[in-house]
Motif scaffolding. Structure first.
Motif, PDB file in Angstrom:
ATOM      1  N   VAL B   3      33.665  30.469  57.976  1.00 34.45           N
ATOM      2  CA  VAL B   3      35.144  30.665  57.354  1.00 34.45           C
ATOM      3  C   VAL B   3      34.894  29.768  56.364  1.00 34.45           C
ATOM      4  O   VAL B   3      35.853  30.178  55.202  1.00 34.45           O
ATOM      5  N   ARG B   7      37.647  32.561  50.413  1.00 35.05           N
ATOM      6  CA  ARG B   7      38.794  32.196  49.798  1.00 35.05           C
ATOM      7  C   ARG B   7      39.909  32.120  50.737  1.00 35.05           C
ATOM      8  O   ARG B   7      41.344  31.672  50.131  1.00 35.05           O
ATOM      9  N   THR B   8      40.364  32.397  52.135  1.00 31.08           N
ATOM     10  CA  THR B   8      41.786  33.517  51.954  1.00 31.08           C
ATOM     11  C   THR B   8      41.603  33.028  53.802  1.00 31.08           C
ATOM     12  O   THR B   8      42.811  33.247  54.059  1.00 31.08           O
ATOM     13  N   ALA B   9      40.854  31.976  54.108  1.00 28.20           N
ATOM     14  CA  ALA B   9      41.132  30.913  55.598  1.00 28.20           C
ATOM     15  C   ALA B   9      40.604  30.304  55.132  1.00 28.20           C
ATOM     16  O   ALA B   9      39.801  29.242  54.127  1.00 28.20           O
ATOM     17  N   GLU B  10      41.623  29.270  55.943  1.00 30.61           N
ATOM     18  CA  GLU B  10      40.873  27.628  56.019  1.00 30.61           C
ATOM     19  C   GLU B  10      41.393  27.210  57.513  1.00 30.61           C
ATOM     20  O   GLU B  10      42.121  27.914  58.685  1.00 30.61           O
ATOM     21  N   PRO B  11      40.107  26.663  57.622  1.00 28.68           N
ATOM     22  CA  PRO B  11      39.932  26.455  58.827  1.00 28.68           C
ATOM     23  C   PRO B  11      41.235  25.065  59.678  1.00 28.68           C
ATOM     24  O   PRO B  11      41.458  24.002  59.131  1.00 28.68           O
ATOM     25  N   ILE B  12      41.487  25.171  60.807  1.00 28.42           N
ATOM     26  CA  ILE B  12      42.256  24.351  61.459  1.00 28.42           C
ATOM     27  C   ILE B  12      41.492  22.769  62.343  1.00 28.42           C
ATOM     28  O   ILE B  12      41.965  21.570  61.804  1.00 28.42           O
ATOM     29  N   ALA B  16      35.629  26.264  61.508  1.00 31.19           N
ATOM     30  CA  ALA B  16      36.077  26.841  62.432  1.00 31.19           C
ATOM     31  C   ALA B  16      34.653  27.610  63.595  1.00 31.19           C
ATOM     32  O   ALA B  16      33.937  27.723  62.829  1.00 31.19           O
ATOM     33  N   SER B  19      34.214  34.063  62.902  1.00 30.20           N
ATOM     34  CA  SER B  19      33.972  34.755  62.116  1.00 30.20           C
ATOM     35  C   SER B  19      35.328  34.931  60.851  1.00 30.20           C
ATOM     36  O   SER B  19      36.471  35.149  61.212  1.00 30.20           O
ATOM     37  N   ALA B  20      35.645  35.469  59.532  1.00 29.52           N
ATOM     38  CA  ALA B  20      37.072  35.536  58.790  1.00 29.52           C
ATOM     39  C   ALA B  20      36.806  37.077  58.838  1.00 29.52           C
ATOM     40  O   ALA B  20      36.012  37.610  59.802  1.00 29.52           O
ATOM     41  N   MET B  21      38.204  37.256  58.450  1.00 26.32           N
ATOM     42  CA  MET B  21      38.846  38.641  58.245  1.00 26.32           C
ATOM     43  C   MET B  21      37.257  39.685  58.053  1.00 26.32           C
ATOM     44  O   MET B  21      37.360  40.768  58.544  1.00 26.32           O
ATOM     45  N   TRP B  24      34.383  40.508  59.846  1.00 26.64           N
ATOM     46  CA  TRP B  24      34.473  41.209  60.309  1.00 26.64           C
ATOM     47  C   TRP B  24      35.160  43.104  60.007  1.00 26.64           C
ATOM     48  O   TRP B  24      34.433  44.278  60.965  1.00 26.64           O
ATOM     49  N   PHE B 163      33.670  33.273  40.111  1.00 28.35           N
ATOM     50  CA  PHE B 163      34.627  33.539  41.271  1.00 28.35           C
ATOM     51  C   PHE B 163      34.218  33.003  42.126  1.00 28.35           C
ATOM     52  O   PHE B 163      34.668  32.714  43.604  1.00 28.35           O
TER      53      PHE B 163
END
Lengths: 640, 203
Positions: B3, B7-12, B16, B19-21, B24, B163
């Motif tokens: 994760v 670039r669109t996910a941030e571990p709490i 994490a 897996s990232a969306m 999946w 990017f």
């Protein structure tokens, strides 16, 4: 239950971030699950009315012997398009629409995990439906039945465009179904509210999940089959040509590998709908809840082992047919468990009667009757006698109308407050149910006898004196009664949305799942705060934390990431993703909010398929290049 | 799949656990395409086993050399794409871009080899079901590798403009997985065409 109070500025901020952009372009670019779910539900309802109208024309033709309301060719087109519309354009999209709208709410999520993919599913579905129905305008309506058996659909016997419309249109609809299924599986795996472990998930969401997993394995082989058939028709390959080493039965295997699970893909989410209605109406936990979930999974698995029971009359070896007979019998067991659980829940609960409950009761009667005739036709000797007769027409309608249409009509009553904020008339709903139930049984019960008396299915007329006249007239009368019921249902739907009609409260049925914890219709952001779930019925327990509700105010010890989600100063759509089994908070996801890319990809796909349809290589290449360009723009980093 | 590279996910927490969306979405899409390949494979096997002679006596089976070359190129493409991913992970963006370009070249060469082979086949696709299977399965093998080329080119461009970088390179990971999937799909389809035993009186 504990919770917090709204700070208006937070709500306004959330509402702005999760709302649609203004104007027509904003409407086109909506990706939020509520917009897409509503579009799927109402578009598929329109297709239901169209498919039903075609059925009435067919029954009018068959009301009397030697009738000439329509000719043989038109009758072929009518039964083909009726079946195709109901299977591909009504039931599956309607069920998907409900899952797309309700499941994120029931899971405590703010949206689907890949909203643009969600929008793609809708646009491809809409354009696929338009593509199929445009065959009427082109004068080349598909006419070989909804299962398109070869060699009748091969280049020798169907050289015109009729079947190309069917094959290409159905392929688009399959693509739509697949992308939505991917979306739903990811939703269930990742976007459950903290604490909603896999066994605390609502039965309706379980049903949508099981059906979506089935779609991933059932639809692609049909796409393979339709691609091969279209290659036979357009390019001249000979996969299905027995004279050149091909085999027409290959199509039946590929089709029914999809086709039989498809029946359960249409049934399982409807069972989930009925479970939600029954639980809310009885005011108690579903009896045998775990057994119901296990049965849904069992049906999903077993349904892949039944396809040959559609092919008993094709000369399959007897040992193989025996195995498929056994598998067909086995599926009655989990189906029976589910029906008994529904009855038990109502039996031990205190029923609050409503139109939606009436439809569930109707479902139990009709579906059980269809299941019993299903066991009958699972037996090879009996199947040989009634194969391709009206007995099969009666059986499949008892299964699909009982198992899918009635729960869908009940679900429209049940979740309409959440979909649009309006509530449908119970009085009109009662009348519509009575006419639908009576009309359906009048229309289809006599068809069992017609089949036993030897009336083949798909005949456009019959001679007088064969003993079929009275039963056919009765069946036609029943279909008109049901048509009246559907008309009243539609009137109730329209009246509920007239200006000034009463609005629905947040939880009109005393429901148990999270969608009833927010307003009707659900606000743009679904829920202000993060939920914490401690049971399968979070609205009925006294521990689950339901965000906006309750007198205690927000938990002062909540973690920082929750505060950020409640007040997203960054101005982007964000929500929490959780772990697979235990639903523990794992990471924050940023979601896109507006995109026209799915629409461009869908249009380019439709252009490419029109190119194939009319044998225009430049148009096909143009569409293909358009798809690649649109997809590249879509995948370019950055959230719109 | 990491994760922290999305670039669109941030571990709490610190890291994490899931897996990232997009990951999946990728695996589920590959599941669908694999099922599609299984449908094609089942069709080919069904037609093969239903015939007394496969290939028929009037068709001489073509050389398997071009398919073998394409198979090797496709596997090499997967390996080099994986190398691009590990190079990026080691914070060498330029090296990753070069490796990606290499993977693009290898898969493009595989596509060209298969298309050229089809172009030179001595029998038309409508001569027999064997011919149809040969043409279409080889064609689909080229198709899957062609899609891989497009995916790799897309990520290469994103790498060149900055990017995709050592911190955010989930796209590159996905492209490498897809390159392997395309290679595997091509291998399965080509094996069905060339490695199934001939039956009956055919060549």
């Amino acid at each position: 239950m504990s919770a917090g109070t709204d700070r208006p500025s937070d709500v306004q901020l959330l509402d702005h971030i999760w709302g649609a952009r203004p104007g027509f372009i904003g409407w086109l670019g909506q990706c939020n699950h509520k917009a897409i779910g509503r579009r799927l539900v109402f578009t598929s309802f329109v297709f239901l009315l169209i498919g039903g109208a075609l059925a009435l024309v067919m029954r009018t033709q068959l009301a009397f012997p030697d009738n000439d309301v329509v000719g043989a060719q038109q009758f072929n087109e009518l039964f083909t398009m009726h079946g195709t519309i109901m299977m591909f354009l009504f039931v599956v999209p309607m069920l998907k629409g409900f899952v797309v709208y309700v499941a994120p709410l029931a899971l405590g999520a703010r949206d689907m995990p890949m909203p643009r993919l969600n929008a793609l599913g809708y646009w491809v579905y809409l354009l696929g439906g338009i593509f199929l129905l445009s065959s009427f305008a082109a004068g080349a309506v598909p006419d070989s039945g909804w299962f398109a058996y070869v060699p009748l659909t091969g280049p020798d016997y169907a050289p015109e465009l009729n079947l190309d419309f069917w094959l290409l249109g159905v392929t688009m609809l399959e693509v739509s179904g697949i992308v939505t299924a991917i979306e739903i599986v990811t939703l269930v795996a990742r976007f459950r509210a903290p604490g909603m472990s896999i066994f605390r998930m609502p039965v309706f969401v379980w049903s949508g999940f099981v059906a979506s997993v089935m779609i991933l394995f059932a639809f692609p082989p049909l796409v393979a089959g339709t691609v091969l058939l279209e290659l036979d028709r357009k390019v001249g390959t000979v996969f299905y040509d027995a004279s050149a080493g091909g085999d027409p039965l290959l199509w039946q295997h590929l089709f029914w590998w999809f086709g039989h699970p498809e029946v359960y893909i249409q049934l399982i989410p409807a069972l989930g709908m009925a479970a939600a209605i029954v639980t809310a109406a009885a005011g108690r936990r579903m009896s045998g809840r775990t057994a119901v979930i296990a049965s849904l999974v069992a049906i999903g698995i077993l349904s892949f082992g039944l396809w040959v029971h559609h092919m008993y009359a094709t000369g399959i070896p007897l040992l193989a047919t025996s195995l498929f007979t056994a598998a067909s019998f086995m599926i009655a067991i989990p189906s029976g468990v589910i029906v008994m659980s529904f009855i038990g829940t109502l039996w031990w609960g205190r029923i609050r009667w409503s139109s939606s409950v009436l439809y569930v009761v109707g479902f139990v009667f009709v579906f059980v009757a269809g299941g019993i005739t299903g066991v009958m036709v699972a037996m090879v000797p009996f199947d040989w006698q009634v194969h391709d007769t009206y007995f099969i027409v009666a059986h499949l309608h008892y299964v699909l109308v009982g198992g899918s249409l009635f729960p869908i009509l009940g679900a429209l009553h049940h979740w309409m407050p959440k979909l649009t904020g309006r509530i449908m008339s119970e009085k009109l709903g009662g009348w519509a149910f009575a006419l639908n139930f009576l009309g359906f049984n009048l229309a289809f019960f006599p068809q069992h006898a017609l089949g036993m008396f030897g009336m083949p299915r798909r005949v456009w007329t019959y001679e007088e004196g064969l003993g079929w006249d009275g039963l056919n007239l009765l069946s036609t009368a029943g279909s008109y009664v049901m048509g009246l019921g559907m008309l009243i249902f539609t009137v109730a739907l329209v009246l509920a949305h007239r200006p000034g009609a009463p609005t629905a409260p947040a939880d009109p049925w005393g429901g148990d799942t999270l969608e009833w914890a927010t307003g009707s219709p659900a606000p743009n952001y679904n829920f202000r705060s993060t939920m914490q779930v401690y049971s399968p019925e979070p609205l009925w327990d006294d521990r689950s934390v339901l965000g906006d509700h309750g007198p205690d105010g927000p938990d002062p010890d909540r973690p920082d990431w929750q505060r950020r989600l409640e007040r997203p100063e960054t101005g982007v759509r964000q929500m929490v993703a959780t772990t697979g089994l235990d639903a523990e908070p794992d990471h924050i996801v940023t979601l896109p909010g507006h995109s026209l890319h799915p629409l461009w990809v869908s249009i380019a796909l439709a252009v490419a398929l029109v190119g194939v349809l009319i044998d225009s290589v430049p148009l096909g290449v143009f569409g293909l290049v358009g798809m690649i360009a649109s997809a590249a723009a879509w995948l370019w980093p950055g959230v719109e | 799949m990491a994760v922290q590279h999305s670039r669109t996910a941030e571990p709490i927490g610190e890291r994490a656990r899931t897996s990232a969306m997009g990951t999946w979405g990728l695996w589920l899409t590959l599941t669908v395409v694999a099922t599609f390949v299984a449908g094609l494979a089942a069709a080919a096997l069904y037609l093969h086993t239903g015939q007394e002679a496969w290939p028929p006596p009037f068709i001489e089976p073509p050389s398997g050399l071009p398919a073998s070359i394409a198979a090797v190129l496709s596997v090499l493409g997967g390996l080099v794409a994986t190398r691009a991913r590990s190079t990026m992970g080691a914070e060498r963006r330029r090296g990753a871009a070069i490796a990606l370009a290499g993977a693009v070249g290898l898969h493009t060469a595989a596509v060209v080899t298969l298309v050229a082979h089809l172009w030179q086949l001595p029998f038309p696709h409508d001569a027999h079901a064997y011919a149809s299977v040969y043409w279409i399965l080889t064609g689909f093998a080229a198709w899957f590798l062609g899609v891989s080329v497009l995916v790799l080119v897309g990520v290469l461009v994103q790498t060149l403009v900055g990017f995709v970088d050592p911190d955010r390179h989930l796209e590159l990971t996905h492209a490498a997985i897809h390159a392997w999937f395309a290679a595997a799909a091509a291998l399965v389809l080509l094996a069905l065409v060339h490695l199934l035993p001939a039956t009956g009186g055919g060549g």
